[in-house]
Scaffold this active site. Structure first.
Site, mmCIF file in Angstrom:
data_model
loop_
_atom_site.group_PDB
_atom_site.id
_atom_site.type_symbol
_atom_site.label_atom_id
_atom_site.label_comp_id
_atom_site.label_asym_id
_atom_site.label_seq_id
_atom_site.Cartn_x
_atom_site.Cartn_y
_atom_site.Cartn_z
ATOM 1 N N ARG A 1 -6.015 2.912 18.475
ATOM 2 C CA ARG A 1 -5.610 1.506 18.425
ATOM 3 C C ARG A 1 -5.135 0.976 19.776
ATOM 4 O O ARG A 1 -5.179 -0.233 20.000
ATOM 5 C CB ARG A 1 -4.548 1.301 17.339
ATOM 6 C CG ARG A 1 -5.142 1.359 15.952
ATOM 7 C CD ARG A 1 -4.146 1.069 14.854
ATOM 8 N NE ARG A 1 -4.811 1.132 13.554
ATOM 9 C CZ ARG A 1 -4.183 1.283 12.397
ATOM 10 N NH1 ARG A 1 -2.862 1.398 12.363
ATOM 11 N NH2 ARG A 1 -4.866 1.325 11.266
ATOM 12 N N ASP B 1 2.280 0.244 12.319
ATOM 13 C CA ASP B 1 1.117 -0.465 11.779
ATOM 14 C C ASP B 1 1.064 -1.919 12.220
ATOM 15 O O ASP B 1 0.002 -2.552 12.144
ATOM 16 C CB ASP B 1 1.111 -0.402 10.247
ATOM 17 C CG ASP B 1 0.703 0.968 9.731
ATOM 18 O OD1 ASP B 1 0.088 1.739 10.499
ATOM 19 O OD2 ASP B 1 1.002 1.272 8.563
ATOM 20 N N LYS C 1 0.812 -1.211 0.000
ATOM 21 C CA LYS C 1 0.000 0.000 0.000
ATOM 22 C C LYS C 1 0.851 1.270 0.000
ATOM 23 O O LYS C 1 0.568 2.217 -0.738
ATOM 24 C CB LYS C 1 -0.949 -0.019 1.212
ATOM 25 C CG LYS C 1 -2.054 1.010 1.169
ATOM 26 C CD LYS C 1 -3.240 0.582 2.029
ATOM 27 C CE LYS C 1 -2.965 0.755 3.504
ATOM 28 N NZ LYS C 1 -3.327 2.113 3.996
#
Length: 439
Positions: free
Chosen positions: A353, A322, A31
């Protein structure tokens, strides 16, 4: 003002795992490289091909925005063909540009819009509209841009100044997106722009700019860039190393798994989570094969493993930002505790998160603590073996992470919103069906 969510809130049910998986995979394009293959690849005037362009929702958002700026994109069977008028000829006035859920798109395109002098409103969905933007607006305005916003959030109103001056800037936070925004604006500015990092972050932007022959110099933690002649070049997007993390996790947590992932991005900064898993005891090897557009590419071999907890220092955190959710899950099944230092930036992702990790691990029966921005996972879990309900918080990485928990659960695992996974890993069930019994 923001664009409303478009997720269908489709739940997913996992009815247990498969004990043995022996298979070789190729993954969709990375990505981060995919975004830059258009955002940076289309800066020069000319035609080029992008192979293995990711079909994730975020990357398709970037593609749509580049088309709105005047770039022509033709999707063919084996590649996409890009014909760019060059940044000098990008459209200078657009009513609004919608970045959807993509933080990478919003922050990188902001540097380009400011440098080119585009007059527009930059908007995003509900999630993106609460993420901090002052971190990019302040340096851009100090370069001569004229960007307005309310408080710290979208929409960003670009007044179309387009006469930027180079800046000497020391990063206040470790963020590859902020760094990239300033570098792209710096490339489109008059004079030299210098960016100093407090700690190194992902370097895909620098590699792609260098690949198209931009005048960029890197020495230790200082990056220097100025405008120069650049060239259109064909780009291959290696397999997504972040998406690979979930398949790797399934193999590690499985009873008898051995998998190979071929042609995966092995950027030195992005593969640090692999090194951490090896440090924890993972039976994992990777082998560089070649380079594509300045990025290392190779294969990864993974086998089922028994792991031990480790401490992960704050200097490593920006590289694995991530992957912290999936490493947290894996750490739950490791012996001992795992500590992640300085995880505050996780609060400002597609969801908070830190909260999402702690809430869902608690539902699995795992003890966690947050002490002065350090996240502590107390391992020792062997099996779950009870029905569990996973809250994704509409966050693709949380959904993908806690899907992997089903590798240790013989009972049902319910995931409340699977559609959000399309942000980064559409068609992922084509891979996960090898590991799970899926409704």
């Amino acid at each position: 003002m923001h664009k409303e969510e478009t997720f269908n809130q489709c739940a997913l049910t996992i009815n247990g795992y498969k004990s043995e998986v022996k298979k070789t995979y190729e993954l969709p394009g990375d990505k981060s490289v995919g975004h830059r293959s258009l955002l940076i690849g289309a800066l020069p005037k000319g035609e080029y091909k992008i192979r293995n362009f990711p079909q994730s929702r975020d990357c398709l958002t970037t593609l749509k925005i580049m088309e709105e700026l005047g770039v022509k994109v033709k999707v063919l069977k084996d590649y996409i063909l890009v014909n760019s008028p060059g940044y000098e000829n990008f459209k200078k006035k657009i009513d609004y540009i919608d970045c959807g859920n993509s933080g990478t798109t919003s922050r990188l395109i902001a540097g380009i819009l400011a440098g080119v002098g585009v007059e527009t409103n930059l908007v995003g969905d509900k999630s993106l509209s609460i993420r901090p933007m002052k971190r990019i607006v302040d340096p851009l305005n100090s370069m001569g841009a004229n960007i307005e916003m309310e408080k710290d959030h979208m929409p960003l109103i670009f007044k179309g100044n387009g006469e930027l001056k180079g800046i000497d800037y020391t990063m206040e936070i470790a963020s590859a997106q902020v760094k990239s925004c300033i570098l792209l604006a710096g490339f489109l500015s008059e004079g030299v722009t210098k960016v100093r990092e407090l700690s190194p972050t992902r370097d895909h932007t620098e590699r792609m700019l260098k690949y198209i022959e931009g005048n960029i110099k890197i020495e230790n933690k200082e990056i220097e860039i100025e405008n120069s002649t650049i060239k259109s070049k064909d780009i291959y997007v290696p397999g997504d190393i972040s998406s690979a993390a979930y398949i790797i996790a399934c193999a590690i947590l499985g009873e008898d798994c051995e998998i190979i992932l071929e042609n995966v991005l092995l950027n030195e900064n992005r593969r640090k989570y692999l090194d951490l898993l090896k440090k924890m005891g993972a039976n994992l090897k990777y082998l560089e094969k070649n380079q594509c557009n300045g990025e290392h590419v190779g294969n990864i071999l993974v086998k089922s493993s028994f792991l031990k907890g480790i401490s992960i220092g704050k200097e490593i955190t920006p590289y694995i930002i991530d992957e912290i959710p999936i490493i947290s899950l894996i750490a739950s099944f490791a012996e001992g505790k795992t500590i992640f230092e300085n995880v505050e930036e996780l609060k400002y992702k597609e969801s908070d998160r830190i909260k999402a990790i702690m809430v869902n691990l608690k539902s699995l029966g795992v003890k966690t603590e947050l002490v002065e921005n350090n996240l502590i996972i107390y391992g020792g879990l062997s099996k779950i073996n009870k029905e569990i309900n996973i809250r994704t918080f509409n966050d693709h990485r949380i959904a993908l992470t806690f899907l992997c928990s089903a590798m240790r659960n013989s009972e049902k695992t319910y995931i409340d919103n699977w559609d959000c996974v399309a942000i980064s890993f559409p068609n992922s069930l084509n891979y996960f069906k090898d590991f799970f019994r899926i409704n």
